[in-house]
Design an enzyme around this catalytic site. Sequence first.
Site, PDB file in Angstrom:
ATOM      1  N   LYS A   1      44.762 -26.662  42.905  1.00  0.00           N
ATOM      2  CA  LYS A   1      44.626 -26.758  41.452  1.00  0.00           C
ATOM      3  C   LYS A   1      44.782 -28.191  40.936  1.00  0.00           C
ATOM      4  O   LYS A   1      44.360 -28.488  39.812  1.00  0.00           O
ATOM      5  CB  LYS A   1      45.645 -25.848  40.771  1.00  0.00           C
ATOM      6  CG  LYS A   1      45.441 -24.365  41.041  1.00  0.00           C
ATOM      7  CD  LYS A   1      44.193 -23.828  40.359  1.00  0.00           C
ATOM      8  CE  LYS A   1      44.139 -22.318  40.395  1.00  0.00           C
ATOM      9  NZ  LYS A   1      42.980 -21.772  39.673  1.00  0.00           N
TER      10      LYS A   1
ATOM     11  N   SER B   1      48.733 -15.312  47.687  1.00  0.00           N
ATOM     12  CA  SER B   1      47.284 -15.160  47.557  1.00  0.00           C
ATOM     13  C   SER B   1      46.562 -15.755  48.768  1.00  0.00           C
ATOM     14  O   SER B   1      45.514 -15.251  49.188  1.00  0.00           O
ATOM     15  CB  SER B   1      46.775 -15.804  46.264  1.00  0.00           C
ATOM     16  OG  SER B   1      47.100 -17.177  46.217  1.00  0.00           O
TER      17      SER B   1
END
Length: 304
Positions: free
Chosen positions: A43, A268
Amino acid sequence: MYSETIMESIGNTPIVRLQKINSHVKSDIYVKLEFLNLGGSHKTRIAFSMIKAAEEKGRLSPNLGKTILAPTGGNTGIGLAIAASILGYKVKLVIPDDYSREKQNILKAYGAEVILSDSSRGNNSHGELATNMYFENPSRYELLDQASDPANPEIHRKTTAIEILNDLKEVKIDYFIGGIGTGGSITGIGEVLKNKYPELKVIGVQPEGCDLPNNVFIHHKIQGLAIGFIPKNLNMDIIDEMISINELEAIDMMKKLTELEGLCVGISSAANIVAGLRVAGRFKEKINIVTLAYDSGSHYLEYF
């Protein structure tokens, strides 16, 4: 590798081939270790990309006095906090109140103001709260929404996907597997890989009980996936299949990857590996599967 600036150090993360976790299948599973990015996740790429895009459009400049406002599950917030401190901005980050305490503390350590949303209101409670804050005072904030900002998938087209192709130029990639949160990484990477390998299949990963293509979501604990709506950045046309993973499978895989592969990854990321093994189990012959390890398991120590 020497970098003149912090921004130049982002990207070019290594790819590893799993050695033990997939010993019961013939296929190779390659994992791009995005947790080795500055800030600890993929990110950080999009955080700088969104800020620079806003600057190029004239919406952001340190002398405008605007505060960056963003809904985030934590990893984008870390990237934004780093970018804001380097580029001279204040930042407010809205995250769900059930997200890990470690992430909350990291965000604060980087100088961000953290605002908690009521997670009982749904998976997008933080997005709704950030949007309401923006509309109450639009001149004060620059709202950066990773689910709709085209700078998100674009940075993955320009960097992450190209890095994968360069590092695996001797490998024909058959499957790319990615979790679907804001849709940026699976869209940007998937489009580029499909352009290179037209027969490649893109698999989306979602928590069990969710049906993202049909806009069905339930509350779940696989942070960062199935955020409560179909994100604008998601190109559904490139998704060939969805695989649902339950949180217990993902948590168990987190532990196995740490013990067997020396990879301490987030929940995840582990879900991606579970999906990869499912796909590999369909084939008697060897295929090549690529996926991402988005962030480190150090953000999820409670699961260990």
